[in-house]
Design a protein around this motif. Structure first.
Motif, short mmCIF file in Angstrom:
data_model
loop_
_atom_site.label_atom_id
_atom_site.label_comp_id
_atom_site.label_asym_id
_atom_site.label_seq_id
_atom_site.Cartn_x
_atom_site.Cartn_y
_atom_site.Cartn_z
N LEU A 91 36.53 70.34 13.79
CA LEU A 91 36.65 70.81 15.17
C LEU A 91 38.12 71.01 15.57
CD1 LEU A 91 33.83 68.96 17.14
CD2 LEU A 91 33.86 71.29 16.20
N PHE A 92 39.05 70.31 14.95
CA PHE A 92 40.46 70.60 15.20
C PHE A 92 40.82 71.96 14.64
CE2 PHE A 92 44.91 70.60 13.72
CZ PHE A 92 45.54 70.52 14.95
N LEU A 93 40.34 72.27 13.45
CA LEU A 93 40.58 73.60 12.87
C LEU A 93 39.95 74.68 13.76
CD1 LEU A 93 39.90 72.85 9.09
CD2 LEU A 93 42.10 72.91 10.26
N ASP A 94 38.78 74.39 14.28
CA ASP A 94 38.11 75.33 15.17
C ASP A 94 38.92 75.53 16.46
OD1 ASP A 94 35.73 76.92 15.03
OD2 ASP A 94 34.86 75.75 16.66
N PHE A 95 39.53 74.45 16.93
CA PHE A 95 40.41 74.51 18.10
C PHE A 95 41.63 75.39 17.82
CE2 PHE A 95 44.37 72.38 19.60
CZ PHE A 95 44.32 72.75 20.94
N LEU A 96 42.24 75.24 16.64
CA LEU A 96 43.40 76.05 16.31
C LEU A 96 43.08 77.54 16.35
CD1 LEU A 96 45.09 74.15 13.32
CD2 LEU A 96 45.79 74.17 15.72
N ALA A 97 41.86 77.88 15.99
CA ALA A 97 41.45 79.28 15.97
C ALA A 97 40.90 79.77 17.31
CB ALA A 97 40.39 79.49 14.87
N CYS A 139 54.75 70.48 27.39
CA CYS A 139 53.49 70.42 26.64
C CYS A 139 52.80 71.79 26.54
CB CYS A 139 52.53 69.43 27.31
SG CYS A 139 53.16 67.76 27.51
N ALA A 140 53.35 72.79 27.20
CA ALA A 140 52.64 74.05 27.42
C ALA A 140 52.10 74.69 26.15
CB ALA A 140 53.55 75.04 28.16
N ASP A 141 52.90 74.74 25.09
CA ASP A 141 52.49 75.45 23.88
C ASP A 141 51.99 74.52 22.77
OD1 ASP A 141 52.99 78.06 24.77
OD2 ASP A 141 55.14 77.81 24.44
N CYS A 142 51.85 73.25 23.05
CA CYS A 142 51.49 72.29 22.01
C CYS A 142 50.01 72.40 21.62
CB CYS A 142 51.79 70.86 22.47
SG CYS A 142 51.43 69.62 21.21
N MET A 143 49.78 72.51 20.31
CA MET A 143 48.43 72.44 19.74
C MET A 143 48.48 71.60 18.45
SD MET A 143 47.08 76.38 20.36
CE MET A 143 45.39 76.05 19.85
N VAL A 144 49.38 70.62 18.43
CA VAL A 144 49.67 69.86 17.22
C VAL A 144 48.60 68.80 16.97
CG1 VAL A 144 51.42 68.46 16.05
CG2 VAL A 144 52.12 70.31 17.59
N HIS A 145 48.36 68.51 15.69
CA HIS A 145 47.27 67.61 15.31
C HIS A 145 47.41 66.23 15.92
CE1 HIS A 145 50.40 66.68 12.42
NE2 HIS A 145 49.75 65.59 12.04
N CYS A 146 48.65 65.71 16.06
CA CYS A 146 48.80 64.35 16.55
C CYS A 146 48.40 64.21 18.02
CB CYS A 146 50.22 63.85 16.33
SG CYS A 146 51.49 64.84 17.12
N THR A 173 36.18 83.32 13.00
CA THR A 173 37.45 84.06 13.01
C THR A 173 37.37 85.39 13.75
OG1 THR A 173 36.94 85.03 10.85
CG2 THR A 173 38.23 82.99 10.87
N ASP A 174 36.27 85.63 14.46
CA ASP A 174 36.19 86.84 15.28
C ASP A 174 35.41 86.52 16.55
OD1 ASP A 174 33.59 86.63 14.39
OD2 ASP A 174 33.71 88.33 13.02
N GLY A 175 35.29 87.50 17.41
CA GLY A 175 34.59 87.29 18.68
C GLY A 175 35.51 86.71 19.73
N PRO A 176 34.99 86.50 20.93
CA PRO A 176 35.82 86.01 22.05
C PRO A 176 36.32 84.58 21.80
CG PRO A 176 33.49 85.98 22.65
CD PRO A 176 33.58 86.71 21.34
N MET A 177 37.50 84.30 22.30
CA MET A 177 38.06 82.96 22.22
C MET A 177 37.63 82.13 23.43
SD MET A 177 41.91 83.44 20.71
CE MET A 177 42.21 84.27 19.14
N ALA A 178 37.66 80.82 23.27
CA ALA A 178 37.35 79.93 24.39
C ALA A 178 38.43 80.04 25.46
CB ALA A 178 37.26 78.49 23.89
N PRO A 179 38.09 79.81 26.71
CA PRO A 179 39.12 79.86 27.77
C PRO A 179 40.23 78.86 27.49
CG PRO A 179 36.90 79.68 28.70
CD PRO A 179 36.76 79.45 27.23
N ASP A 180 41.46 79.24 27.80
CA ASP A 180 42.57 78.32 27.61
C ASP A 180 42.89 77.64 28.94
OD1 ASP A 180 44.46 76.92 26.24
OD2 ASP A 180 45.66 78.64 25.64
N ILE A 181 43.73 76.61 28.88
CA ILE A 181 44.07 75.81 30.05
C ILE A 181 45.08 76.55 30.91
CG2 ILE A 181 45.12 73.64 30.80
CD1 ILE A 181 43.99 72.37 28.25
#
Length: 383
Positions: free
Chosen positions: A242-248, A303-310, A337-345
């Motif tokens: 799910l972290f990998l899914d979050f990155l995408a 924190c705006a651009d952070c998507m780091v695993h830790c 890897t295709d289709g709409p992305m989830a809403p961002d914060i």
């Protein structure tokens, strides 16, 4: 997560136990920086911009053992700086293993050939070697030619001696997805046990401020990378599905900064491994006195651009416990890897960044000079 069965079972039992007891905030992995000194000066690193008096500081063996006892995490990731520069590192690793803690020892590998016989293979021990891509990509990232070959040879050496060995790969703006995928193929071919992947964090003290990814670029880049390898299924990642899914861009997550707390030479870092906004003397103090609601994407500019695993692995892990079918789907089918992305914060209401580096550096220098008469004499003599 592609871990040995025993390790996965122990970690899983720990997380499930916390959830069943209703514990809201708990650590998954202790992040330990027993020193900040390094034998490289990577352009994307913000960890080594300190005076020599601070770079010369070391956490003692006793302090390292106290840190894991304080926080109770089942695993520890030892970074820095370059941890193999610490003369007590073999003793520290063995001390953690004796406590049945899983140890990930991170290194740039420049000293690994010289030091490797100080360590023994164990189900509780993993080498994590820093590699940010193929030879050209990595040597450029670390600002020194030849480091990739040293690291690759170190992987082969560690594997030949029976060690579990993985890499940590940080991705920056401008990375070529096809080239990165080919690098992953190469790592798989040499028998690597796993890859920890993450976008780089925009350290404000890093020499190179031009190549950090923003959130939009991060999500598209990781989609493009995973697309080269069957949604990422072609490779073995140590990250959770799910972290990998979050990155995408397929999950909307807030960070869980306390899940990977940092103990460094300054103390327990507030609020997280990446962002030093103050330090506590004890883990309990850090957990109870940090204003957690002041930090995170959409709350604080740094924190705006952070998507780091830790920051986000803890969130993904908690989501996996709550939604086992979702994580199973991500594991079986790979990353979409295709289709709409989830809403961002929304970032419109975040508070502005504040400068804190000088304050804690001055405080630490004062403490060092107060406890070291030779340092005080040197300072007085230089005036």
């Amino acid at each position: 997560m592609p871990l040995p069965i025993g390790q996965a079972a122990r970690l899983g039992a720990y997380v499930v136990g916390k959830h069943l007891r209703g514990v809201k905030r708990y650590p998954l992995v202790l992040m330990l920086e027993p020193l900040l000194r390094c034998n490289l000066a990577c352009k994307g690193c913000g960890k080594i911009d300190y005076p020599d008096e601070i770079l010369n500081q070391r956490l003692s063996y006793e302090q390292c053992m106290e840190a894991i006892d304080e926080c109770g995490a089942p695993a520890v990731s030892i970074a820095g700086g370059e941890p193999l520069l610490h003369r007590d590192m073999p003793k520290i690793v063995q001390g953690y293993i004796a406590k049945k803690k899983f140890v990930i020892l991170c290194t740039n590998a420049l000293l690994l050939k010289k030091k490797i016989d100080d360590y023994k293979p164990s189900p509780f021990f993993t080498w994590s070697i820093h590699l940010d891509g193929d030879q050209v990509m990595h040597d450029k990232a670390v600002c020194q030619d030849g480091v990739f070959e040293v690291a690759r040879d170190a992987i082969l050496l560690a594997k030949s001696k029976g060690f579990r060995t993985q890499i940590n790969c940080t991705v920056f703006d401008g990375a070529d997805p096809v080239r990165l995928a080919a690098f992953f193929d190469e790592m798989k071919a040499i028998g690597l046990d796993g890859i920890t992947i993450s976008p780089g964090y925009a350290y404000e003290r890093a020499p190179d401020q031009q190549h950090f990814l923003n959130r939009e670029k991060t999500r598209q880049l990781f989609r493009d990378v995973f697309k080269q390898g069957k949604g990422g299924k072609s490779w073995t990642f140590t990250n959770s599905p799910l972290f990998l899914d979050f990155l995408a861009g397929n999950q909307t997550y807030e960070c869980t900064p306390w899940s990977m707390p940092l103990r460094t030479v300054f103390g327990w870092q507030k609020p997280c491994y990446l962002l030093g906004e103050g330090y506590a003397k004890t883990f309990k103090e850090m957990m109870e006195e940090t204003d957690w609601d002041d930090y995170g994407v959409g709350k604080y500019e740094k924190c705006a651009d952070c998507m780091v695993h830790c920051g986000f692995e803890g969130t993904a892990t908690a989501d996996s416990i709550r939604h086992p079918l979702k994580v199973m789907k991500a594991f079986m089918k790979g990353v979409r890897t295709d289709g709409p992305m989830a809403p961002d914060i929304d970032l419109s209401k975040q508070r502005p960044a504040r400068e804190t580096f000088s304050t804690h550096v001055e405080r630490e220098l004062a403490a060092i000079r107060q406890s070291n008469p030779a340092a005080r004499k040197h300072i007085a003599g230089s005036k």
